[in-house]
Enzyme design. Sequence first.
Site, PDB file in Angstrom:
ATOM      1  CG  HIS A  16      -1.886  -1.037   1.390  1.00  0.00           C
ATOM      2  ND1 HIS A  16      -2.018  -1.792   2.523  1.00  0.00           N
ATOM      3  CD2 HIS A  16      -2.832  -1.490   0.525  1.00  0.00           C
ATOM      4  CE1 HIS A  16      -3.015  -2.675   2.363  1.00  0.00           C
ATOM      5  NE2 HIS A  16      -3.517  -2.511   1.156  1.00  0.00           N
ATOM      6  CE  LYS A  40     -10.346  -7.714   2.005  1.00  0.00           C
ATOM      7  NZ  LYS A  40      -9.364  -6.732   1.522  1.00  0.00           N
TER       8      LYS A  40
HETATM    9  O1  PNS Z   1      -8.643  -3.036   0.512  1.00  0.00           O
HETATM   10  P1  PNS Z   1      -9.956  -3.582  -0.021  1.00  0.00           P
HETATM   11  O2  PNS Z   1     -10.679  -4.379   1.053  1.00  0.00           O
HETATM   12  O3  PNS Z   1      -9.791  -4.367  -1.284  1.00  0.00           O
HETATM   13  O4  PNS Z   1     -10.843  -2.304  -0.372  1.00  0.00           O
HETATM   14  C1  PNS Z   1     -12.172  -2.448  -0.817  1.00  0.00           C
HETATM   15  C2  PNS Z   1     -12.917  -1.106  -0.620  1.00  0.00           C
HETATM   16  C3  PNS Z   1     -12.910  -0.710   0.846  1.00  0.00           C
HETATM   17  C4  PNS Z   1     -12.234  -0.023  -1.456  1.00  0.00           C
HETATM   18  C5  PNS Z   1     -14.381  -1.316  -1.137  1.00  0.00           C
HETATM   19  O5  PNS Z   1     -14.995  -2.342  -0.400  1.00  0.00           O
HETATM   20  C6  PNS Z   1     -15.183  -0.024  -1.048  1.00  0.00           C
HETATM   21  O6  PNS Z   1     -15.110   0.801  -1.936  1.00  0.00           O
HETATM   22  N1  PNS Z   1     -15.931   0.152   0.070  1.00  0.00           N
HETATM   23  C7  PNS Z   1     -16.733   1.334   0.296  1.00  0.00           C
HETATM   24  C8  PNS Z   1     -18.224   1.063   0.062  1.00  0.00           C
HETATM   25  C9  PNS Z   1     -18.534   1.058  -1.412  1.00  0.00           C
HETATM   26  O7  PNS Z   1     -18.441   2.066  -2.088  1.00  0.00           O
HETATM   27  N2  PNS Z   1     -18.903  -0.125  -1.918  1.00  0.00           N
HETATM   28  C10 PNS Z   1     -19.207  -0.328  -3.318  1.00  0.00           C
HETATM   29  C11 PNS Z   1     -17.940  -0.650  -4.089  1.00  0.00           C
HETATM   30  S1  PNS Z   1     -18.352  -1.536  -5.516  1.00  0.00           S
END
Ligand code: PNS
Length: 163
Positions: A16, A40
Amino acid sequence: KIAIYPGSFDPITNGHLNIIERASRIFDKLIVCVMFNHDKRAMFTQRERVEMIQRAAGHLPNVEVDCSEGLLADYAKARGSCVVIKGLRAGSDFEKEFQMSLINRKLNPQLDTMFLTAGTNMYLSSSIVKELAHYDVALADFLPEAIIPEFKARLRSKEQGGS
Ligand code: PNS
């Protein structure tokens, strides 16, 4: 130009941090946003994750660290950004990230996703680091130095039955 780098960051890894350093050179301002991934179960609270990223990225003056419990599409609009940054590792990330970028653009037509290919940390993920940590592996190759003491302390307290 402002870009948003969203993720779970549970915890932030050197993978990251590599993306943060490179994206911060491309954009005027990079907002790293700790968000919820409902697939998660987090080890650290959102506040703890924000503080760990702040420590790890403290050397980058144009990086802000924030958190949100809402949709990324709405968050980007509220922060005046039309670019999401994602790190892309080997093939396995692609399908999921491709789908998310399309959904985010459906929800916010101004929003584009830009992918930075992973650096030499191709193999890294927060989950794999949490797994390795149980086996007394040296963590400095995987996690930013600034967060290792806190990470180890949390692991110890979990092993002793804490939350
Ligand atoms: O590090 P990760 O777990 O791969 O990140 C995923 C994340 C947090 C970026 C994704 O789950 C997200 O955007 N969450 C916020 C809620 C949202 O907008 N969900 C729709 C995405 S399709």
